[in-house]
Enzyme design. Structure first.
Site, PDB file in Angstrom:
ATOM      1  N   GLU A   1       3.139  21.486  30.286  1.00  0.00           N
ATOM      2  CA  GLU A   1       4.811  21.927  29.914  1.00  0.00           C
ATOM      3  C   GLU A   1       4.219  23.303  29.794  1.00  0.00           C
ATOM      4  OE1 GLU A   1       6.495  20.122  32.349  1.00  0.00           O
ATOM      5  OE2 GLU A   1       4.673  18.208  32.240  1.00  0.00           O
TER       6      GLU A   1
ATOM      7  N   GLU B   1       9.469  20.753  31.896  1.00  0.00           N
ATOM      8  CA  GLU B   1       8.919  21.736  31.635  1.00  0.00           C
ATOM      9  C   GLU B   1      10.421  22.758  31.196  1.00  0.00           C
ATOM     10  OE1 GLU B   1       8.279  22.237  35.827  1.00  0.00           O
ATOM     11  OE2 GLU B   1       7.620  20.612  34.881  1.00  0.00           O
TER      12      GLU B   1
ATOM     13  N   GLU C   1       2.495  22.983  40.712  1.00  0.00           N
ATOM     14  CA  GLU C   1       1.588  21.816  39.847  1.00  0.00           C
ATOM     15  C   GLU C   1       0.341  21.440  40.219  1.00  0.00           C
ATOM     16  OE1 GLU C   1       3.711  19.985  37.686  1.00  0.00           O
ATOM     17  OE2 GLU C   1       5.441  19.885  38.115  1.00  0.00           O
TER      18      GLU C   1
END
Length: 875
Positions: free
Chosen positions: A298, A264, A320
Site C-alpha cells: 500500500e 492505498e 496492481e
C-alpha cells in the site's frame, strides 16, 4: 436488481470524460444513521452534452448550480443523476444523506464497531455522493469532517491537516487538504474513538514525515511490527527506485470489517486489521510476513497507483501487477529472495492457474466486465506481477529502473494505460517490446514444451522449444524468457557456449546461467562444447508464468533436487517427484494394485535433510507435499477420494521411512530463545514444523506434538501443533481446541485462525463440524474475515468436506452464499470460486454443483457481483 442480465462494460467503448473537476470540497456531518454530505465541485466542460454523475443508494436533498437551486431539474435514476446545462465553467453543490450504520456491503461510507470508515475502490464513492466515479477524473480534494467529539476522538481524511477545532453542542471538526490531484476512488475518511502510535521518518530530501497507526484501544500493543515495516518500506523505495514520500503525514488505520486486505488511499491507508496487528503470542511468521508485504504494497502504491493512476478499470493491472511485483521484491530483500520466489510461485499455481483454466478466465487486461469488484483477481494481481517481472528479467535491474524513471517523468499526475508503461520501458532502453502486448490480451496459462537433442560426436546440444495456449484461437506467440542451465551426471554446472548465430537470443548471465529469449511459436537454441550428455535446468527462477512440459526421468529430477544451483529448480524437481508418487498411488488405487513409496524418493528426501548447508526453509518447502487442490489440477477429472487417500499414504510412508531423520531434524531446529521475526529463525521454525508434521503421523510421537502446543512458545509453533493434532485426530485434540479458544476468545484475529483450522480439517465429519461452527456465538456473516475463515477455507481447501459425494457440502455453502449476498455481495461473489470448477469432477458431483449454482442464481434479488460469476460458470 432483477433477473434480467446486467449491463456489460467493454474496453472498446471507452470514451474520455466530458467534464473535468478542478477541485472538490466535501463536508461530512457524521451521524450513524443520517450522515449529511455536502459536495461542492468546480467543473469545466470538455465536450458538449448533458452532465451525468454516478450515484447509488443516495437520498438527494438539494442541487445548486452556481448558487441557483436546480434540484427539480435533475433526473435521478437508480445509478446516477443527470442535469442539462450548456455552461462551460460552473460550481455544482450537491447535498445527500446516507446511512453508514446499515451499510453492510462495506462500500462507500460505513460504520463498524462504532467507527466510521470508507472504501471507495473500485466504485464505492458513488455511494457517498453524486460524482464522476471513474479513475480518469482527477481533482484536488479538501475534506471537512464534523462529528460528536465524545464518540469520534479522531477525524481523519486524505492529505495534510490544515485546520481543526471545537464546535457547539459537543462537536468538533477537522479540515484536510490533499494537494495532489487524485481520482475519487482514492478518497478516504475515518472517524472514531481510536488509539494511535506515532513515529517519524526522515526522507532523503531531509523532510520529517509524521507516521501514525490508528487501531481500536484493545489492539494498541500490536502495532510495532507494522510501524517498523512502514519505515523499512519507505527506506527501500527510496534506495531501490528513488521514490520519496510527498506529504507531511502518512496514516494507517486498522479495522476488523473490511472487504479487502488494505487500501492505498492517498496519505490515509485503511487496512484490514489482519495486516496490521501482530505480536509473537498471537501472530505467526506468515502473519508477520503478510503484514510487512501489505504495508509495503500500500505504501508503494503512493507512486504506482496514486501519483500515476489508471485511465480506466480495464488498466487495473497497471497499478496492481506493478505494485505486487514491487512488494515481492521488497519482501525478498527483507528476507530470502529464493524462498520468497518459491512462495510466490506456489501461490500463483494454487490460485491463479486454476482461475486461468476456469469459466472466469480473463487476460491481465480484461476486455469486459459486469461488476468491477469481480476483477480484483489473482490474474490481474499475481499474473500481472509475473508479466512485470518479465520486463525486469529481459531488461535487467538497471534497464528496469531506467524504464521506471521514464514512466514517472512522463506520467506523474496522470491517469494512464498499460501501453504507456510498456512504451516507457521500451523507450528508456531502446528496445522493441511490442510483443509484450500479447501477454496482456490473451487469457490462459501458456504451455512451454521443450525437447532436447544431444550430439555426442559434434558435442552440441539442441534445445527445441514450442509454446501454445490451449483452447485459444488465433494464438499470438509470447515473448518468453527461459532461465537455463546444464548439469553433468555428477551434479556440477556446465559452462554454456551458445553458437554464434544464437548470441542475439541467448543472453549469458554467467558462465553457467543464461536466459533464452523465445519470441516464436517454435524456436531452437543450440550450444557448442557440450562434452557429456547434460541434464537440463529449465525455467530457472520461474522466469515466466508458464506450464513447463519436459520429459525428465526420476533420476534426473533427484539430481536436480539435490544439486542444481537454482533454488526454484531444486524445489520444483522435488515437488515433481512427490507429485508423480501421489499420481502413481492414485492409479494403483483405481486398479487395486500394490504400490510402495519409491526408494529413490526416500533417498532424495534424506539427502536434503542431511545437507546442513542448505537453507532450512528451502528444505522445508521442498519436502512439504503438494497441496490437494494443486494435485487435483493435474487431472482432467478430479478423483477426490483417491487423491486424499494417496496424499495421506505418501505422508505416512515418508514419516515411517525417515522417522529418525525427522526426529533429529526437529531437535536440531529447536530454539527456545525469544521469538524474533528474522530470516534464520523463520527458516528453522519452518523446517522444525514440517518435521513435526511428519512425526505427528506416527502414534509414538503424539505426545511430542501436544508438548509443543502446551509450551505456547509462539503462535507459529502453537498453530502448527494444533493443525497436526486436528488432521491426525490425536487424542488430546478436543482438549487443545477448547484451551485455544478460552485463551484467545477476546482476540478476533486469533479466533479467525481457530475457525479456519477446523474448517480445513479433512475427515468424514468435516461437513458436520463446519455446520456446527456456523451456529457458534463467535461466527458472524457480517464480518468478512470470519466468513472467509470458515466458509472460504472450507469450500476452497477442504476437498473431502466440500466435495462430499452426496452434495451436502455444496448445499451448505450455497445456502450461506445466498445469505451473504443480501449483506455483502463482494464477499458472496468470492465464495463462489470453488463452484466455478464444477466441470472438473465426476458426473454426479457435476450435477450437484450445477444445481447449487442454479439455486444461487435463481433469485429475484441476486447481486450483479454474484450474477456475473454464477452465470459465466453455468454457461
Amino acid at each position: 436488481m432483477t433477473k434480467s442480465a446486467p449491463k456489460v462494460n467493454y474496453l472498446k467503448d471507452y470514451q474520455t470524460p466530458a467534464f473535468t473537476v478542478d477541485s472538490v470540497f466535501l463536508e461530512f456531518l457524521l451521524q450513524p444513521e443520517a450522515t449529511q454530505v455536502t459536495n461542492r465541485m468546480q467543473i469545466g466542460r470538455l465536450r458538449a452534452g448533458d452532465l451525468w454523475l454516478d450515484g447509488e443508494s443516495l437520498d438527494l436533498l438539494s442541487v445548486h448550480l452556481d448558487g441557483e437551486d436546480v434540484t427539480s431539474q435533475c433526473r435521478v435514476e437508480e445509478t446516477g443523476l443527470s442535469l442539462s446545462t450548456d455552461k462551460e465553467q460552473f460550481e455544482l453543490e450537491i447535498v445527500t444523506r446516507i446511512n453508514p450504520e446499515k451499510n453492510t456491503a462495506l462500500e462507500g461510507l460505513y460504520r463498524t464497531s462504532g467507527n466510521y470508515c470508507t472504501q471507495c475502490e473500485a466504485e464505492g464513492f458513488r455511494k457517498i455522493t453524486y460524482f464522476f466515479d471513474r479513475p480518469d477524473v482527477l481533482s484536488v480534494f479538501t475534506t471537512k469532517v464534523v462529528a460528536d467529539k465524545s464518540q469520534n476522538r479522531y477525524l481523519l481524511a486524505n492529505g495534510n491537516l490544515t485546520e481543526s477545532g471545537d464546535l457547539p453542542n459537543g462537536q468538533h471538526y477537522a479540515v484536510w487538504q490533499d494537494p495532489f490531484k487524485k481520482p475519487c476512488y482514492l478518497f478516504a475518511l475515518v472517524a472514531g474513538n481510536l488509539e494511535k502510535i506515532s513515529d517519524t521518518f526522515r526522507t532523503q530530501d531531509g523532510r520529517d514525515v509524521a507516521l501514525e497507526i490508528y487501531v481500536e484501544p484493545r489492539n494498541i500493543d500490536k502495532c510495532e511490527h507494522a510501524m517498523e515495516s512502514l519505515k523499512r518500506s519507505m527506506a527501500w523505495d527510496e534506495s531501490r527506485f528513488g521514490l520519496i514520500y510527498d506529504l507531511d503525514i502518512y496514516m494507517i488505520v486498522a479495522v476488523d470489517d473490511f472487504n479487502m486486505g488494505a487500501m492505498e488511499n492517498k496519505g490515509l491507508n485503511v487496512f484490514n486489521s489482519k495486516f496490521v496487528l501482530a505480536k509473537p503470542e498471537s501472530a505467526t511468521d506468515v502473519d508477520y510476513e503478510g503484514i510487512e508485504a501489505v504495508i509495503g504494497h500500500e505504501y508503494f502504491h503512493n507512486w504506482t497507483g496514486n501519483r500515476v493512476t489508471c485511465r480506466d478499470w480495464f488498466q487495473l493491472t497497471l497499478k496492481e501487477g506493478l505494485t505486487v511485483f514491487r512488494d515481492q521484491e521488497f519482501t525478498a530483500d527483507m528476507l530470502s529472495p529464493a524462498v520468497k520466489r518459491i512462495e510466490d510461485v506456489k501461490r500463483l499455481r494454487s490460485n491463479q492457474f486454476p482461475e486461468d483454466a476456469g469459466p472466469m478466465s480473463h487476460p491481465i487486461q480484461p476486455q469486459s466486465y459486469i461488476e468491477m469488484n469481480n476483477f480484483y483477481t489473482m490474474t490481474v494481481y499475481e499474473k500481472g506481477a509475473e508479466v512485470v517481472r518479465l520486463y525486469h528479467t529481459l531488461l535487467g535491474e538497471g534497464g528496469f529502473r531506467k524504464g521506471m524513471d521514464l514512466y514517472f517523468e512522463r506520467h506523474d499526475g496522470q491517469a494512464v494505460t498499460v501501453q504507456d508503461f510498456r512504451n516507457a520501458m521500451a523507450d528508456a532502453n531502446g528496445v522493441d517490446l511490442q510483443q509484450m502486448h500479447n501477454w496482456y490480451v490473451q487469457s490462459g496459462t501458456p504451455v512451454l514444451k521443450i525437447e532436447s537433442e544431444y550430439d555426442a560426436q559434434m558435442q552440441t546440444l539442441t534445445v527445441n522449444c514450442e509454446q501454445s495456449l490451449p483452447e485459444t484461437e488465433d494464438f499470438k506467440p509470447l515473448l518468453i524468457p527461459i532461465g537455463f542451465g546444464m548439469l553433468n551426471s555428477e551434479g556440477h554446472s556446465l559452462q554454456l557456449q551458445p553458437i554464434e548465430s544464437h548470441l542475439q537470443t541467448v543472453e549469458l548471465r554467467s558462465e553457467t546461467n543464461a536466459v533464452l529469449k523465445m519470441t516464436k511459436a517454435q524456436q531452437q537454441f543450440v550450444f557448442n562444447g557440450v562434452q557429456t550428455q547434460p541434464i537440463l535446468s529449465l525455467l530457472r527462477g520461474f522466469s515466466a508464468p508458464v506450464k513447463l512440459s519436459y520429459d525428465y526421468s526420476d533420476q534426473e529430477l533427484a539430481l536436480l533436487a539435490s544439486a542444481d544451483e537454482d533454488s526454484f529448480v531444486r524445489w520444483e524437481a522435488m515437488q515433481t517427484l512427490l507429485l508423480r508418487t501421489v499420481q502413481a498411488k492414485v492409479a494403483a488405487l483405481k486398479s487395486v494394485e500394490e504400490y510402495a513409496v519409491p526408494q529413490l524418493l526416500v533417498d532424495t528426501a534424506e539427502k536434503l535433510l542431511l545437507d546442513h548447508s542448505l537453507d532450512p526453509a528451502l528444505v522445508a518447502m521442498s519436502l512439504t507435499l503438494p497441496e490437494l487442490g494443486y494435485i487435483g489440477e493435474q487431472y482432467r477429472e478430479v478423483d477426490v477420494d483417491a487423491i486424499h487417500q494417496a496424499h495421506n499414504w505418501l505422508k505416512n510412508g515418508l514419516a515411517q521411512a525417515l522417522q529418525d531423520e525427522w526426529r533429529n531434524t526437529y531437535l536440531r531446529m529447536q530454539d527456545d530463545s525469544e521469538y524474533r521475526y528474522d530470516k534464520r529463525q523463520i527458516a528453522e521454525r519452518m523446517l522444525k514444523n514440517v518435521a513435526l508434521a511428519y512425526l505427528g503421523c506416527l502414534a509414538q510421537h503424539q505426545e511430542r506434538v501436544f508438548e509443543q502446543y502446551r509450551a505456547q512458545h509462539n503462535m507459529t509453533d502453537v498453530l502448527a501443533a494444533m493443525k497436526i493434532m486436528l488432521h491426525q485426530g490425536h487424542s488430546q485434540t478436543d482438549q487443545a481446541l477448547q484451551d485455544f479458544y478460552q485463551r484467545w476468545r477476546g482476540d478476533n484475529l486469533v479466533i479467525d485462525k481457530w475457525f479456519a483450522m477446523q474448517a480445513e480439517t479433512q475427515n468424514e465429519t468435516a461437513l458436520e463440524k463446519a455446520q456446527s461452527l456456523l451456529s457458534h456465538p463467535d461466527f458472524s456473516l457480517t464480518n468478512p474475515n470470519r466468513v472467509r475463515s470458515l466458509l472460504g477455507v472450507f469450500a476452497r481447501l477442504n476437498l473431502v468436506g466440500f466435495h462430499r459425494a452426496d452434495g451436502a457440502g455444496y448445499q451448505m455453502v450455497a445456502e450461506q452464499i445466498i445469505k451473504v449476498d443480501e449483506l455483502n455481495p463482494q464477499i458472496a461473489a468470492r465464495l463462489l470460486g470453488p463452484f466455478t470448477h464444477w466441470k472438473r469432477y465426476d458426473a454426479e458431483r457435476q450435477k450437484l454443483m450445477r444445481a447449487a449454482l442454479q439455486r444461487i442464481l435463481d433469485r429475484d434479488n441476486v447481486s450483479k457481483d454474484v450474477y456475473e460469476i454464477a452465470s459465466k460458470s453455468l454457461a
